[in-house]
Design a protein around this motif. Structure first.
Motif, PDB file in Angstrom:
ATOM      1  N   GLU A 149      41.227  -3.799  63.076  1.00 22.63           N
ATOM      2  CA  GLU A 149      40.073  -3.501  63.593  1.00 22.63           C
ATOM      3  C   GLU A 149      39.970  -3.241  65.174  1.00 22.63           C
ATOM      4  OE1 GLU A 149      37.258  -3.897  61.686  1.00 22.63           O
ATOM      5  OE2 GLU A 149      38.683  -4.317  60.023  1.00 22.63           O
ATOM      6  N   VAL A 150      40.727  -3.581  65.777  1.00 21.40           N
ATOM      7  CA  VAL A 150      40.791  -3.088  67.323  1.00 21.40           C
ATOM      8  C   VAL A 150      41.310  -1.712  67.776  1.00 21.40           C
ATOM      9  CG1 VAL A 150      41.434  -3.821  69.573  1.00 21.40           C
ATOM     10  CG2 VAL A 150      40.716  -5.526  68.125  1.00 21.40           C
ATOM     11  N   HIS A 151      42.275  -1.254  66.878  1.00 23.33           N
ATOM     12  CA  HIS A 151      43.062  -0.114  67.057  1.00 23.33           C
ATOM     13  C   HIS A 151      42.692   1.058  65.895  1.00 23.33           C
ATOM     14  CE1 HIS A 151      44.898  -2.008  70.429  1.00 23.33           C
ATOM     15  NE2 HIS A 151      45.610  -2.889  69.527  1.00 23.33           N
ATOM     16  N   LEU A 152      42.974   0.757  64.795  1.00 14.97           N
ATOM     17  CA  LEU A 152      42.744   1.747  63.526  1.00 14.97           C
ATOM     18  C   LEU A 152      41.379   2.187  63.296  1.00 14.97           C
ATOM     19  CD1 LEU A 152      44.355   3.612  61.837  1.00 14.97           C
ATOM     20  CD2 LEU A 152      44.493   1.888  60.192  1.00 14.97           C
ATOM     21  N   ARG A 153      40.709   1.150  63.243  1.00 15.40           N
ATOM     22  CA  ARG A 153      39.268   1.349  62.809  1.00 15.40           C
ATOM     23  C   ARG A 153      38.700   2.209  64.164  1.00 15.40           C
ATOM     24  NH1 ARG A 153      34.413  -0.854  60.572  1.00 15.40           N
ATOM     25  NH2 ARG A 153      35.531  -2.367  59.435  1.00 15.40           N
ATOM     26  N   PRO A 154      38.540   2.002  65.140  1.00 17.10           N
ATOM     27  CA  PRO A 154      37.962   2.927  66.259  1.00 17.10           C
ATOM     28  C   PRO A 154      38.561   4.478  66.029  1.00 17.10           C
ATOM     29  CG  PRO A 154      38.564   0.989  67.348  1.00 17.10           C
ATOM     30  CD  PRO A 154      39.149   0.986  65.712  1.00 17.10           C
ATOM     31  N   LEU A 155      39.665   4.704  65.829  1.00 18.48           N
ATOM     32  CA  LEU A 155      40.416   5.994  65.794  1.00 18.48           C
ATOM     33  C   LEU A 155      39.750   6.732  64.485  1.00 18.48           C
ATOM     34  CD1 LEU A 155      42.492   8.101  66.456  1.00 18.48           C
ATOM     35  CD2 LEU A 155      44.145   6.924  65.025  1.00 18.48           C
ATOM     36  N   LEU A 156      39.483   6.084  63.427  1.00 10.75           N
ATOM     37  CA  LEU A 156      39.028   6.640  62.240  1.00 10.75           C
ATOM     38  C   LEU A 156      37.367   6.994  62.526  1.00 10.75           C
ATOM     39  CD1 LEU A 156      40.721   4.504  59.506  1.00 10.75           C
ATOM     40  CD2 LEU A 156      41.229   6.893  60.092  1.00 10.75           C
ATOM     41  N   VAL A 157      36.568   6.074  63.428  1.00  9.84           N
ATOM     42  CA  VAL A 157      35.409   6.203  63.478  1.00  9.84           C
ATOM     43  C   VAL A 157      35.271   7.352  64.826  1.00  9.84           C
ATOM     44  CG1 VAL A 157      33.455   5.164  64.720  1.00  9.84           C
ATOM     45  CG2 VAL A 157      34.480   3.885  63.036  1.00  9.84           C
ATOM     46  N   GLU A 158      36.028   7.485  65.643  1.00 12.10           N
ATOM     47  CA  GLU A 158      36.090   8.727  66.405  1.00 12.10           C
ATOM     48  C   GLU A 158      36.213   9.976  65.694  1.00 12.10           C
ATOM     49  OE1 GLU A 158      35.863  10.775  69.855  1.00 12.10           O
ATOM     50  OE2 GLU A 158      35.705   8.714  69.663  1.00 12.10           O
ATOM     51  N   LEU A 159      36.986  10.033  64.707  1.00 17.74           N
ATOM     52  CA  LEU A 159      37.161  11.380  63.918  1.00 17.74           C
ATOM     53  C   LEU A 159      35.922  11.522  62.723  1.00 17.74           C
ATOM     54  CD1 LEU A 159      41.024  11.230  63.315  1.00 17.74           C
ATOM     55  CD2 LEU A 159      39.701  12.909  64.524  1.00 17.74           C
ATOM     56  N   GLY A 160      34.929  10.668  62.882  1.00 15.43           N
ATOM     57  CA  GLY A 160      33.743  10.928  62.088  1.00 15.43           C
ATOM     58  C   GLY A 160      33.768   9.920  60.913  1.00 15.43           C
ATOM     59  N   ALA A 161      34.499   9.157  60.650  1.00 12.74           N
ATOM     60  CA  ALA A 161      34.795   8.767  59.219  1.00 12.74           C
ATOM     61  C   ALA A 161      33.719   7.343  59.266  1.00 12.74           C
ATOM     62  CB  ALA A 161      35.938   7.973  58.975  1.00 12.74           C
ATOM     63  N   ARG A 162      33.281   7.156  58.251  1.00  7.23           N
ATOM     64  CA  ARG A 162      32.316   5.866  57.917  1.00  7.23           C
ATOM     65  C   ARG A 162      33.340   4.688  57.492  1.00  7.23           C
ATOM     66  NH1 ARG A 162      30.263   9.731  55.524  1.00  7.23           N
ATOM     67  NH2 ARG A 162      31.096   9.112  53.327  1.00  7.23           N
TER      68      ARG A 162
END
Length: 168
Positions: free
Chosen positions: A120-133
Motif C-alpha cells: 500500500e505504501v510503495h507499490l500502490r502509489p507508483l501505479l496510481v502515479e502512472l494513472g492506474a485505478r
C-alpha cells in the motif's frame, strides 16, 4: 473487458512470485468470466534489456502490452521492504499516465508480515502515479501462505473481482 495482463517483477525466472502472480490472475479472471487470463510480461526474461542502450523490440512490445491492459496484476517479491528495482526500472520506462486505462491489482510476496504495508505504501502509489485505478487493497502474500495459495487467492479474488468489474 478484453483480458488481464500479468506483470511479474521478480528477476529470477520460475520464481514463487511468478507462480503466485499467474494463479492470482487466473483466480480473478475466473470470477470476471474470462476464459483466457491474457498475456504475461515476465521481467526476468527482459532484465538485460531494461537498461540497454539499444533495447530490443521485445522490451517495446512488453511496454505496449502493459500500457494497453484493462486489468493489470503487478507482482513482485519484497526486497528491502518494497518492490524490486527491476519492476521500478521497467515501470519508469512508461510515460506519465500510461496506465490510465488500467485497473491495477498490486501483489507483493514477502517473508515477513512486517512488510505487509509495502504493497500500500510503495507499490500502490507508483501505479496510481502512472494513472492506474487501484480500487482494492493490494495483496500482501506471505511465503507461509504458499502451501494454501489457492484458498488465499480464492478469498482475495472473491473480494476483488466485483470491485474490478465496477472500476474497469
Amino acid at each position: 473487458m478484453s483480458g488481464i495482463v500479468t506483470l511479474i517483477g521478480n528477476p529470477r525466472a520460475g520464481s514463487r512470485t511468478h507462480r503466485a502472480a499467474l494463479e492470482a490472475t487466473e483466480a480473478v479472471a475466473r470470477r470476471l468470466g474470462l476464459r483466457n487470463p491474457g498475456e504475461t510480461v515476465d521481467l526476468a526474461v527482459l532484465a538485460g534489456e531494461i537498461h540497454a542502450a539499444d533495447p530490443s523490440s521485445d522490451l517495446d512490445a512488453a511496454l505496449k502490452i502493459v500500457a494497453s491492459a484493462d486489468v493489470l496484476v503487478v507482482a513482485s517479491p519484497t526486497y528491502k521492504g518494497t518492490y524490486t528495482g527491476l519492476l521500478k526500472a521497467f515501470l519508469d520506462l512508461l510515460p506519465s499516465g500510461a496506465l490510465r486505462s488500467a485497473t491495477a491489482l498490486p501483489l507483493l510476496l514477502m517473508g515477513d508480515p512486517r512488510h505487509a504495508l509495502a504493497v500500500e505504501v510503495h507499490l500502490r502509489p507508483l501505479l496510481v502515479e502512472l494513472g492506474a485505478r487501484v480500487p482494492t487493497p493490494g495483496l500482501a502474500l506471505l511465503e507461509s501462505d504458499l502451501p494454501r495459495l489457492n484458498d488465499v487467492l480464492d478469498r482475495w479474488a472473491d473480494r476483488t473481482a466485483p470491485q474490478v468489474e465496477v472500476a474497469a
